[in-house]
Design a protein around this motif. Structure first.
Motif, PDB file in Angstrom:
ATOM      1  N   SER A  64       0.790  -1.333   0.029  1.00 15.39           N
ATOM      2  CA  SER A  64       0.015   0.184   0.146  1.00 15.39           C
ATOM      3  C   SER A  64       0.854   1.784  -0.200  1.00 15.39           C
ATOM      4  O   SER A  64       0.173   2.711  -0.195  1.00 15.39           O
ATOM      5  N   ASP A  65       1.929   1.221   0.573  1.00 13.95           N
ATOM      6  CA  ASP A  65       3.150   2.413  -0.074  1.00 13.95           C
ATOM      7  C   ASP A  65       3.314   2.993  -0.813  1.00 13.95           C
ATOM      8  O   ASP A  65       4.790   3.381  -0.861  1.00 13.95           O
ATOM      9  N   ILE A  93      -1.072  -9.122  -6.339  1.00 10.22           N
ATOM     10  CA  ILE A  93      -1.542  -9.296  -5.396  1.00 10.22           C
ATOM     11  C   ILE A  93      -1.077  -7.968  -3.860  1.00 10.22           C
ATOM     12  O   ILE A  93       0.199  -7.851  -3.933  1.00 10.22           O
ATOM     13  N   PRO A  94      -1.962  -8.246  -3.566  1.00  6.48           N
ATOM     14  CA  PRO A  94      -1.840  -7.235  -2.500  1.00  6.48           C
ATOM     15  C   PRO A  94      -0.967  -7.944  -1.257  1.00  6.48           C
ATOM     16  O   PRO A  94      -1.769  -9.075  -1.035  1.00  6.48           O
ATOM     17  N   ASN A  95       0.064  -7.232  -1.091  1.00  9.67           N
ATOM     18  CA  ASN A  95       1.175  -7.820   0.054  1.00  9.67           C
ATOM     19  C   ASN A  95       0.467  -8.638   1.602  1.00  9.67           C
ATOM     20  O   ASN A  95       0.721  -9.618   1.978  1.00  9.67           O
ATOM     21  N   GLU A  96      -0.746  -7.805   1.448  1.00 11.85           N
ATOM     22  CA  GLU A  96      -1.180  -8.202   3.148  1.00 11.85           C
ATOM     23  C   GLU A  96      -2.094  -9.869   2.814  1.00 11.85           C
ATOM     24  O   GLU A  96      -1.841 -10.614   3.876  1.00 11.85           O
ATOM     25  N   CYS A  97      -1.645  -9.965   1.186  1.00 14.32           N
ATOM     26  CA  CYS A  97      -2.805 -11.210   1.674  1.00 14.32           C
ATOM     27  C   CYS A  97      -1.758 -12.505   0.744  1.00 14.32           C
ATOM     28  O   CYS A  97      -2.504 -13.760   0.516  1.00 14.32           O
ATOM     29  N   SER A 127       5.367  -3.718   3.641  1.00 15.05           N
ATOM     30  CA  SER A 127       4.430  -3.376   4.408  1.00 15.05           C
ATOM     31  C   SER A 127       3.373  -4.585   4.336  1.00 15.05           C
ATOM     32  O   SER A 127       3.394  -4.752   3.139  1.00 15.05           O
ATOM     33  N   LYS A 128       3.261  -4.326   5.114  1.00 15.73           N
ATOM     34  CA  LYS A 128       1.809  -5.053   5.554  1.00 15.73           C
ATOM     35  C   LYS A 128       1.190  -4.704   6.411  1.00 15.73           C
ATOM     36  O   LYS A 128       1.024  -4.636   8.267  1.00 15.73           O
ATOM     37  N   THR A 129       0.371  -3.102   6.187  1.00 12.10           N
ATOM     38  CA  THR A 129      -0.235  -2.466   6.984  1.00 12.10           C
ATOM     39  C   THR A 129      -1.940  -2.187   6.612  1.00 12.10           C
ATOM     40  O   THR A 129      -2.202  -1.669   7.493  1.00 12.10           O
ATOM     41  N   ALA A 130      -2.236  -2.660   5.268  1.00 12.25           N
ATOM     42  CA  ALA A 130      -3.502  -2.145   5.260  1.00 12.25           C
ATOM     43  C   ALA A 130      -4.595  -3.398   5.710  1.00 12.25           C
ATOM     44  O   ALA A 130      -5.091  -4.528   4.471  1.00 12.25           O
ATOM     45  N   PRO A 252      -5.566   2.203   1.781  1.00 14.30           N
ATOM     46  CA  PRO A 252      -4.886   2.545   1.472  1.00 14.30           C
ATOM     47  C   PRO A 252      -3.877   2.346  -0.052  1.00 14.30           C
ATOM     48  O   PRO A 252      -2.843   3.515   0.101  1.00 14.30           O
ATOM     49  N   TYR A 253      -4.674   1.870  -0.736  1.00 18.61           N
ATOM     50  CA  TYR A 253      -4.183   1.444  -2.188  1.00 18.61           C
ATOM     51  C   TYR A 253      -4.548   2.509  -2.942  1.00 18.61           C
ATOM     52  O   TYR A 253      -4.285   2.452  -4.647  1.00 18.61           O
TER      53      TYR A 253
END
Length: 269
Positions: A64-65, A93-97, A127-130, A252-253
């Motif tokens: 997201s950053d 792919i969003p990193n949170e996933c 980072s994994k914050t979203a 945040p994305y």
């Protein structure tokens, strides 16, 4: 089904995967051959991963950053990951996933090993914050690499169809890990027909799914006449059965994108 019956099934899968690998050698273009082998590994992962995760071939991880990974061979993700982009089979792919990445090598050389280590290291630095964290009395954490995380940290595994002997690979891996924090180290290295490099916990003396401070790198040779897919399948199941995530927050994305302009409002009497 008996334990031996399951082992025999996985052995037959190993033989079929090896046969498919030999068939992939007929590709004249190196890119086509490499892609086919990545698909073979993805299909094998899909056969032994827990149902709440899935393996995706040919993907890029974004944070997201604004952070972006290099192109990844196979990424293990939450099954509910939104398909933000899928162009020609290529996923963003969003990193949170993301639960982990698997680097696939045809012939694991020193340079290939170090390159895989760097890709794993770079992916873990994203980072994994979203997340939309659900309030409540229970706080979930994961312990790995000598740390406690409020999310599931990205795993990093290397699978090769062939390569240098395990002792030489182990020497190169230890040299790369020297002076680096434990959370940057790869979780394991697997070479079909030869064996694996895994980490032994200095306190318990047992093989761990992740390295920890003071861990010893262990060379585990495959049994004579056997492949490594049975222990790899068990390792993957243990590794990713613990995978979990908070609900993803895509807001945040959006960054500083203008989502609209409020021009009027009404009150309800």
């Amino acid at each position: 089904m008996s334990q031996e019956a399951l082992a025999n099934i996985l052995r037959s899968v190993a033989k079929r995967m090896r046969a498919d690998f030999e068939q992939s050698k007929v590709f004249s273009h190196n890119g086509e051959a490499g892609t086919s082998r990545e698909v073979l590994v993805r299909n094998f992962l899909s056969s032994c991963l827990p149902a709440h995760v899935q393996a995706i071939h040919n993907a890029e991880i974004v944070a997201s950053d604004g952070g972006v990974s290099r192109q990844c061979d196979v990424v293990v993700v939450n099954r509910e990951t939104p398909p933000l982009t899928s162009l020609g089979g290529y996923r963003v792919i969003p990193n949170e996933c993301v639960y982990g990445l698997v680097e696939v090598k045809t012939n694991l050389t020193r340079n290939d090993l170090l390159d895989s280590c760097e890709k794993i290291r770079n992916a873990r630095r994203l980072s994994k914050t979203a997340y939309r964290r659900v309030p409540g009395p229970i706080t979930r954490t994961t312990s790995a690499y000598g740390r406690s995380y409020d999310h599931f940290p990205t795993s990093g595994i290397v699978v090769a169809f062939d390569g240098l002997n395990l002792k030489t690979l182990g020497d190169h891996l230890v040299e790369w890990c020297k002076g680096r924090p434990v959370w940057e180290w790869p979780d394991s290295i697997w070479v079909l027909g030869k064996g694996a490099l895994q980490w032994r916990n200095a306190t318990s003396g047992l093989l761990d799914r992740t390295p920890s401070p003071g861990a010893f790198l262990v060379q585990v040779d495959a049994p004579e006449g056997e492949d490594v897919l049975l222990p790899l399948a068990l390792h993957l199941n243990i590794h990713f059965s613990e995978a979990w995530m908070h609900p993803l927050d895509l807001v945040p994305y959006a960054g500083k994108s203008v989502l609209g302009t409020a021009v009027r409002e009404w009150s309800v009497p």
